[in-house]
Design a protein around this motif. Structure first.
Motif, PDB file in Angstrom:
ATOM      1  N   ILE A 115     -29.456 -13.051   5.301  1.00 47.43           N
ATOM      2  CA  ILE A 115     -30.076 -11.967   5.474  1.00 47.43           C
ATOM      3  C   ILE A 115     -29.464 -10.707   4.661  1.00 47.43           C
ATOM      4  O   ILE A 115     -29.987  -9.585   4.798  1.00 47.43           O
ATOM      5  CB  ILE A 115     -30.282 -11.477   6.995  1.00 47.43           C
ATOM      6  CG1 ILE A 115     -29.120 -11.411   7.762  1.00 47.43           C
ATOM      7  CG2 ILE A 115     -31.398 -12.430   7.642  1.00 47.43           C
ATOM      8  CD1 ILE A 115     -29.181 -10.573   8.799  1.00 47.43           C
ATOM      9  N   GLY A 116     -28.261 -10.972   3.993  1.00 43.67           N
ATOM     10  CA  GLY A 116     -27.542  -9.902   3.490  1.00 43.67           C
ATOM     11  C   GLY A 116     -28.309  -9.276   2.318  1.00 43.67           C
ATOM     12  O   GLY A 116     -29.192  -9.789   1.556  1.00 43.67           O
ATOM     13  N   HIS A 168     -25.915   0.314   9.590  1.00 43.80           N
ATOM     14  CA  HIS A 168     -25.891  -1.150   9.209  1.00 43.80           C
ATOM     15  C   HIS A 168     -25.157  -1.552   8.006  1.00 43.80           C
ATOM     16  O   HIS A 168     -25.355  -2.384   7.499  1.00 43.80           O
ATOM     17  CB  HIS A 168     -27.436  -1.800   8.978  1.00 43.80           C
ATOM     18  CG  HIS A 168     -28.230  -1.555  10.084  1.00 43.80           C
ATOM     19  ND1 HIS A 168     -28.263  -2.362  11.278  1.00 43.80           N
ATOM     20  CD2 HIS A 168     -29.317  -0.725  10.513  1.00 43.80           C
ATOM     21  CE1 HIS A 168     -28.905  -2.033  12.196  1.00 43.80           C
ATOM     22  NE2 HIS A 168     -29.783  -0.689  11.910  1.00 43.80           N
ATOM     23  N   CYS A 169     -24.614  -0.522   7.319  1.00 41.87           N
ATOM     24  CA  CYS A 169     -23.936  -0.255   6.121  1.00 41.87           C
ATOM     25  C   CYS A 169     -22.672  -0.892   6.203  1.00 41.87           C
ATOM     26  O   CYS A 169     -21.557  -0.046   6.275  1.00 41.87           O
ATOM     27  CB  CYS A 169     -24.226   0.956   5.494  1.00 41.87           C
ATOM     28  SG  CYS A 169     -23.272   0.878   3.881  1.00 41.87           S
ATOM     29  N   ARG A 170     -21.862  -1.960   5.957  1.00 41.30           N
ATOM     30  CA  ARG A 170     -20.730  -2.688   5.998  1.00 41.30           C
ATOM     31  C   ARG A 170     -19.931  -1.860   4.949  1.00 41.30           C
ATOM     32  O   ARG A 170     -18.822  -1.617   5.194  1.00 41.30           O
ATOM     33  CB  ARG A 170     -20.892  -4.213   5.659  1.00 41.30           C
ATOM     34  CG  ARG A 170     -19.477  -4.847   5.949  1.00 41.30           C
ATOM     35  CD  ARG A 170     -19.316  -5.052   7.511  1.00 41.30           C
ATOM     36  NE  ARG A 170     -20.306  -5.870   7.974  1.00 41.30           N
ATOM     37  CZ  ARG A 170     -20.466  -7.207   8.089  1.00 41.30           C
ATOM     38  NH1 ARG A 170     -19.523  -7.800   7.879  1.00 41.30           N
ATOM     39  NH2 ARG A 170     -21.381  -7.698   8.734  1.00 41.30           N
ATOM     40  N   LEU A 171     -20.708  -1.919   3.644  1.00 40.10           N
ATOM     41  CA  LEU A 171     -19.735  -1.411   2.568  1.00 40.10           C
ATOM     42  C   LEU A 171     -20.607  -0.280   1.596  1.00 40.10           C
ATOM     43  O   LEU A 171     -21.700  -1.129   1.389  1.00 40.10           O
ATOM     44  CB  LEU A 171     -19.279  -2.502   1.793  1.00 40.10           C
ATOM     45  CG  LEU A 171     -18.684  -2.080   0.264  1.00 40.10           C
ATOM     46  CD1 LEU A 171     -17.288  -1.427   0.594  1.00 40.10           C
ATOM     47  CD2 LEU A 171     -18.111  -3.569  -0.610  1.00 40.10           C
ATOM     48  N   ARG A 172     -20.116   0.627   1.224  1.00 41.42           N
ATOM     49  CA  ARG A 172     -20.612   1.478   0.431  1.00 41.42           C
ATOM     50  C   ARG A 172     -19.894   1.893  -0.737  1.00 41.42           C
ATOM     51  O   ARG A 172     -18.760   2.132  -0.760  1.00 41.42           O
ATOM     52  CB  ARG A 172     -21.190   2.964   1.044  1.00 41.42           C
ATOM     53  CG  ARG A 172     -21.842   3.886   0.319  1.00 41.42           C
ATOM     54  CD  ARG A 172     -22.317   5.057   0.868  1.00 41.42           C
ATOM     55  NE  ARG A 172     -23.648   4.791   1.627  1.00 41.42           N
ATOM     56  CZ  ARG A 172     -23.953   5.323   2.840  1.00 41.42           C
ATOM     57  NH1 ARG A 172     -23.586   6.480   3.121  1.00 41.42           N
ATOM     58  NH2 ARG A 172     -24.942   4.816   3.453  1.00 41.42           N
ATOM     59  N   LEU A 173     -20.328   1.520  -1.931  1.00 39.76           N
ATOM     60  CA  LEU A 173     -19.877   1.852  -3.368  1.00 39.76           C
ATOM     61  C   LEU A 173     -20.686   3.045  -3.869  1.00 39.76           C
ATOM     62  O   LEU A 173     -21.699   3.111  -4.136  1.00 39.76           O
ATOM     63  CB  LEU A 173     -19.879   0.541  -4.277  1.00 39.76           C
ATOM     64  CG  LEU A 173     -19.177  -0.644  -3.753  1.00 39.76           C
ATOM     65  CD1 LEU A 173     -19.337  -1.780  -4.866  1.00 39.76           C
ATOM     66  CD2 LEU A 173     -17.770  -0.711  -3.412  1.00 39.76           C
ATOM     67  N   GLY A 182     -25.646  -6.405   6.307  1.00 39.64           N
ATOM     68  CA  GLY A 182     -25.903  -7.751   6.611  1.00 39.64           C
ATOM     69  C   GLY A 182     -25.208  -8.978   6.091  1.00 39.64           C
ATOM     70  O   GLY A 182     -25.690  -9.877   6.044  1.00 39.64           O
ATOM     71  N   PRO A 183     -24.071  -8.871   5.218  1.00 39.08           N
ATOM     72  CA  PRO A 183     -23.606  -9.931   4.965  1.00 39.08           C
ATOM     73  C   PRO A 183     -22.983 -10.922   5.647  1.00 39.08           C
ATOM     74  O   PRO A 183     -22.637 -10.587   6.571  1.00 39.08           O
ATOM     75  CB  PRO A 183     -22.619  -9.558   3.825  1.00 39.08           C
ATOM     76  CG  PRO A 183     -22.061  -8.001   4.626  1.00 39.08           C
ATOM     77  CD  PRO A 183     -23.365  -7.681   5.180  1.00 39.08           C
TER      78      PRO A 183
END
Ligand code: ZN
Length: 263
Positions: free
Chosen positions: A70-71, A83-88, A99-100
């Motif tokens: 679902i990522g 829900h944001c695991r990583l922001r670049l 959702g990775p």
């Protein structure tokens, strides 16, 4: 689940958007705060796609992302920080990973071990089918299962496996060990062509344009018309009119035409 063409496009996008200067990395959700801090304000050496795995090389610190089922990795949207695991972020552009199944910073040794465990990637440079033939032929499991096994061939997901079997005239339940080498070499060519088209077009289209009135018309068709068998159970085969059937292989649904896929 995103298939290999999606990861390749993602790599190309990240390279274009974030490949030139320092990247601001953060984890709005907090779960990847330590990892983000490792790569924050650094310049990436390169982004890499291998099968369904995405890597960002920052010297000996390597960002490893697998989207899983679902990522999603794309332009930031307002209000989605939870829900944001990583922001670049770089030069006014901001992308979010949500959702990775995997988001980690790994060492070169771990990276090498992951890549060594993957079968040949149809989007890789090599057009030589021998590794693919050897990997598929060395299991008695159904070919529909072998094609999803990332150790045998990497990047193929549920849509491509069903469509590839259809285009090759192979029943997905057929034992992989019994498929002859000439057929497998043709399958390798076919999947390379299909996935390259997927990278260019951003979605999976397997129908022959001549069957629907040309390539432009194909672009405007809905999923049911752009694919031969995937999710088309109880509908009629585009080529022969026989009812498409559904079977479960490797815990995932697979579709086939009993008339066109007799081998
Ligand atoms: Zn058919």
């Amino acid at each position: 689940m995103p298939e290999g063409h999606t990861i390749r496009r993602l790599r190309n996008d990240l390279d274009r958007l974030f490949g030139d200067g320092p990247i601001t990395a953060s984890s709005p959700q907090g779960r990847f705060a330590d990892g983000a801090a490792v790569i924050d304000q650094r310049v990436v050496d390169r982004f890499e796609a291998d099968g369904k795995h995405l890597f960002g090389h920052f010297g000996n610190d390597i960002l490893h992302v697998h989207l899983g089922l679902i990522g999603k990795f794309g332009p930031s949207v307002d209000g989605a920080d939870a829900h944001c695991r990583l922001r670049l972020a770089a030069s006014g552009i901001s992308w979010d990973l949500r959702g990775p199944s995997t988001c980690a910073v790994i060492s070169p040794d771990v990276h090498a071990a992951i890549c060594a465990g993957l079968g040949p990637d149809p989007l890789g440079r090599s057009s030589d089918p021998s590794a693919f033939i050897e990997q598929i032929n060395s299991t008695r499991k159904p070919i529909g299962a072998a094609l999803l096994d990332q150790r045998r061939v990497s990047g193929i997901g549920n849509v491509y496996r069903a469509e590839l079997c259809f285009l090759s005239g192979i029943r997905p339940t057929t034992s992989a060990a019994t498929v002859d080498k000439t057929t497998l070499a043709d399958m390798w060519d076919t999947i390379r062509t299909l996935m390259r088209r997927g990278v260019r077009q951003g979605r999976i289209i397997t129908r022959d344009p001549s069957e629907v009135g040309g390539p432009r018309r194909l672009q405007r068709l809905d999923d049911d018309e752009r694919l031969y068998v995937y999710k088309r159970d109880s509908e009629r085969c585009h080529r022969c009119g026989t009812e498409i059937r559904l079977v479960e292989i490797a815990q995932r649904k697979c579709w086939y035409c009993p008339e066109c896929q007799q081998t």
